[in-house]
Design a protein around this motif. Structure first.
Motif, PDB file in Angstrom:
ATOM      1  N   PHE A 237       0.969  -1.016   0.160  1.00 51.99           N
ATOM      2  CA  PHE A 237       0.106  -0.056   0.117  1.00 51.99           C
ATOM      3  C   PHE A 237       0.752   1.215  -0.036  1.00 51.99           C
ATOM      4  CE2 PHE A 237      -2.763  -3.172   2.137  1.00 51.99           C
ATOM      5  CZ  PHE A 237      -4.006  -3.078   1.456  1.00 51.99           C
ATOM      6  N   TRP A 238       0.656   2.405  -0.843  1.00 49.63           N
ATOM      7  CA  TRP A 238       1.309   3.435  -0.713  1.00 49.63           C
ATOM      8  C   TRP A 238       0.343   4.465  -0.813  1.00 49.63           C
ATOM      9  CZ3 TRP A 238       3.617   1.895  -6.468  1.00 49.63           C
ATOM     10  CH2 TRP A 238       4.494   0.792  -6.379  1.00 49.63           C
ATOM     11  N   PRO A 239       0.701   5.815  -0.150  1.00 50.97           N
ATOM     12  CA  PRO A 239       0.126   6.912  -0.299  1.00 50.97           C
ATOM     13  C   PRO A 239      -0.030   7.487  -1.588  1.00 50.97           C
ATOM     14  CG  PRO A 239       2.270   7.340   0.844  1.00 50.97           C
ATOM     15  CD  PRO A 239       2.187   5.797   0.597  1.00 50.97           C
ATOM     16  N   ALA A 240      -1.127   7.658  -2.139  1.00 49.47           N
ATOM     17  CA  ALA A 240      -1.430   8.082  -3.616  1.00 49.47           C
ATOM     18  C   ALA A 240      -0.654   9.451  -3.535  1.00 49.47           C
ATOM     19  CB  ALA A 240      -2.779   8.171  -3.768  1.00 49.47           C
ATOM     20  N   ASP A 241      -0.849  10.277  -2.760  1.00 45.71           N
ATOM     21  CA  ASP A 241      -0.270  11.375  -2.863  1.00 45.71           C
ATOM     22  C   ASP A 241       1.193  11.850  -2.719  1.00 45.71           C
ATOM     23  OD1 ASP A 241       0.186  11.251  -0.165  1.00 45.71           O
ATOM     24  OD2 ASP A 241      -1.004  12.863   0.529  1.00 45.71           O
ATOM     25  N   ALA A 242       1.938  10.713  -2.599  1.00 49.95           N
ATOM     26  CA  ALA A 242       3.357  10.430  -2.482  1.00 49.95           C
ATOM     27  C   ALA A 242       3.929   9.740  -3.616  1.00 49.95           C
ATOM     28  CB  ALA A 242       3.928   9.968  -1.253  1.00 49.95           C
ATOM     29  N   TRP A 243       3.007   9.083  -4.614  1.00 47.94           N
ATOM     30  CA  TRP A 243       3.455   8.222  -5.530  1.00 47.94           C
ATOM     31  C   TRP A 243       4.470   9.066  -6.593  1.00 47.94           C
ATOM     32  CZ3 TRP A 243       0.646   7.651 -10.547  1.00 47.94           C
ATOM     33  CH2 TRP A 243       1.429   6.440 -11.696  1.00 47.94           C
ATOM     34  N   PRO A 245       6.807   7.268  -9.525  1.00 47.59           N
ATOM     35  CA  PRO A 245       7.530   6.342 -10.386  1.00 47.59           C
ATOM     36  C   PRO A 245       8.910   6.849 -10.448  1.00 47.59           C
ATOM     37  CG  PRO A 245       5.623   6.754 -11.284  1.00 47.59           C
ATOM     38  CD  PRO A 245       5.677   7.935 -10.433  1.00 47.59           C
ATOM     39  N   GLY A 246       9.900   5.821 -10.767  1.00 41.52           N
ATOM     40  CA  GLY A 246      11.331   6.114 -10.555  1.00 41.52           C
ATOM     41  C   GLY A 246      11.956   5.862  -9.392  1.00 41.52           C
ATOM     42  N   ARG A 247      11.499   5.633  -8.469  1.00 46.01           N
ATOM     43  CA  ARG A 247      12.058   5.472  -7.095  1.00 46.01           C
ATOM     44  C   ARG A 247      11.250   4.489  -6.128  1.00 46.01           C
ATOM     45  NH1 ARG A 247       9.011   8.161  -3.129  1.00 46.01           N
ATOM     46  NH2 ARG A 247       7.805   9.859  -4.006  1.00 46.01           N
ATOM     47  N   ALA A 248      11.647   4.101  -5.065  1.00 51.07           N
ATOM     48  CA  ALA A 248      11.125   3.366  -4.094  1.00 51.07           C
ATOM     49  C   ALA A 248       9.933   4.041  -3.481  1.00 51.07           C
ATOM     50  CB  ALA A 248      11.832   2.634  -2.986  1.00 51.07           C
ATOM     51  N   GLN A 249       8.587   3.604  -3.479  1.00 50.62           N
ATOM     52  CA  GLN A 249       7.709   4.334  -2.862  1.00 50.62           C
ATOM     53  C   GLN A 249       7.739   4.239  -1.252  1.00 50.62           C
ATOM     54  OE1 GLN A 249       6.195   5.998  -5.435  1.00 50.62           O
ATOM     55  NE2 GLN A 249       7.677   5.082  -6.414  1.00 50.62           N
ATOM     56  N   PRO A 250       7.097   5.405  -0.589  1.00 46.61           N
ATOM     57  CA  PRO A 250       6.923   5.095   0.953  1.00 46.61           C
ATOM     58  C   PRO A 250       5.646   4.238   0.922  1.00 46.61           C
ATOM     59  CG  PRO A 250       6.210   7.191  -0.040  1.00 46.61           C
ATOM     60  CD  PRO A 250       6.928   6.661  -0.977  1.00 46.61           C
ATOM     61  N   SER A 251       5.787   3.223   1.943  1.00 47.11           N
ATOM     62  CA  SER A 251       4.738   2.324   1.980  1.00 47.11           C
ATOM     63  C   SER A 251       4.081   1.939   3.356  1.00 47.11           C
ATOM     64  CB  SER A 251       5.182   0.943   1.507  1.00 47.11           C
ATOM     65  OG  SER A 251       6.372   0.462   2.492  1.00 47.11           O
ATOM     66  N   PHE A 252       2.904   1.334   3.537  1.00 50.35           N
ATOM     67  CA  PHE A 252       2.322   1.255   4.796  1.00 50.35           C
ATOM     68  C   PHE A 252       2.809  -0.174   5.186  1.00 50.35           C
ATOM     69  CE2 PHE A 252      -0.329   4.360   2.748  1.00 50.35           C
ATOM     70  CZ  PHE A 252      -0.453   5.480   3.813  1.00 50.35           C
ATOM     71  N   ASP A 253       3.889  -0.268   5.589  1.00 54.37           N
ATOM     72  CA  ASP A 253       4.486  -1.800   6.132  1.00 54.37           C
ATOM     73  C   ASP A 253       5.406  -1.658   6.886  1.00 54.37           C
ATOM     74  OD1 ASP A 253       6.289  -1.323   4.237  1.00 54.37           O
ATOM     75  OD2 ASP A 253       5.692  -2.936   2.759  1.00 54.37           O
TER      76      ASP A 253
END
Length: 305
Positions: A237-243, A245-253
């Protein structure tokens, strides 16, 4: 481990995984009453244990077991019209209240049903090597975090304990299970993802991918959704407002846990045979906060743990 396996009236502990403990009705009068009431069931208990890189870490994440169970129950309700699930009751012993479910014992398919709507993780590794994921060609030029033209079913074989699951082409699942069963699992997995992705997106959360497990309910013959579903342990799960592409995404885990373990601050050599060091209090607390935030963003409700 941060949890022991408590003695539960009417239940006998039969198995512990990295995160979950499994019980079945015992030979006492209380166990007989459970079988009479529910039939062939197991008690699935989500603990606060946290694992990374094939190690169970210490300490655990307080409240994590409650989050996993309550979020799974919420998702089962959202998906009830699409596919039956294995939950029979949430009337469980007080010692595991909030983090356990009485579930129908299923004849599980030996396949991890993975669906990807975005490219990252092991799928990204495959794509960079071959332009494909489990034999499915993907467009050129995709990056870490890119949204795929359409979600893809990328199953994996279940590995023995201590080994990694292996991504395999759909044809391998057909060979293993037969075309009808393989097609059913694929179609159900994609349908669940489509529903869940839309629900999550409406709450400002991207469901990048998820892993589902199915089995056959011997009482009905129906293909049934089992295990946990759409939690931060089985999904990205990723916060949509921080998505971006081209890098690792912040995630809820448990990304805070992984990042700390692979940093110089931990002093741990992942390639060695030594167990990881204890997690610092700030890593535990930040991870706990992310699990709770995932629950609250998705369900719209606060969870007290």
């Amino acid at each position: 481990m941060t949890d022991t396996t408590p003695a539960l009236p009417g239940w006998r502990h039969v198995y512990s995984g990295k995160v979950r403990d499994l019980y079945e009705p015992d030979a006492t009068a209380a166990g007989a009453a459970l079988r009479e009431r529910h039939g062939d069931v197991v008690l699935v208990v989500a603990t606060d244990r946290v694992s990374a890189y094939d190690h169970v870490l210490s300490p655990g994440i307080p409240g994590k077991g409650v989050v996993l169970t309550q979020l799974s129950l919420w998702w089962f309700a959202q998906l009830a019209d699409l596919v039956p699930n294995h939950v029979v009751s949430t009337d469980v012993p007080e010692a595991v209240a909030g983090r356990a479910m009485v579930c129908r014992r299923l004849e599980m398919y030996p396949v991890e049903c993975v669906v990807r709507g975005y490219l990252t993780g092991s799928g990204l590794v495959e794509y960079r090597a071959s332009g494909q994921v489990t034999g499915i060609p993907l467009p050129a030029g995709l990056e870490d975090g890119s949204r795929l033209p359409e979600p893809v079913f990328t199953p994996a074989t279940k590995a023995v304990v201590g080994e990694h699951d292996e991504n395999v082409p759909f044809a391998v699942v057909v060979e293993q299970l037969g075309e009808d069963a393989a097609t059913t699992l694929r179609d159900l997995t994609l349908a669940v993802y489509a529903r869940a992705e839309a629900v999550a997106r409406g709450r400002g959360v991207i469901l990048a991918d998820t892993k589902l497990e199915f089995g056959v309910d011997p009482t009905t013959g129906a293909v049934t959704l089992g295990d946990e579903v759409l939690t931060p342990d089985s999904s990205r799960f990723w916060p949509a407002d921080a998505w971006q592409p081209g890098r690792a995404q912040p995630s809820f885990d448990k990304q805070f846990v992984r990042d700390w373990l692979t940093s110089s601050a931990s002093g741990w050599d992942r390639a060695s045979d030594t167990p990881p060091p204890p997690l610092p209090a700030d890593v535990v607390e930040r991870t706990r906060a992310r699990y709770l935030e995932a629950y609250e963003r998705l369900t719209g409700d606060a969870l007290t743990v």
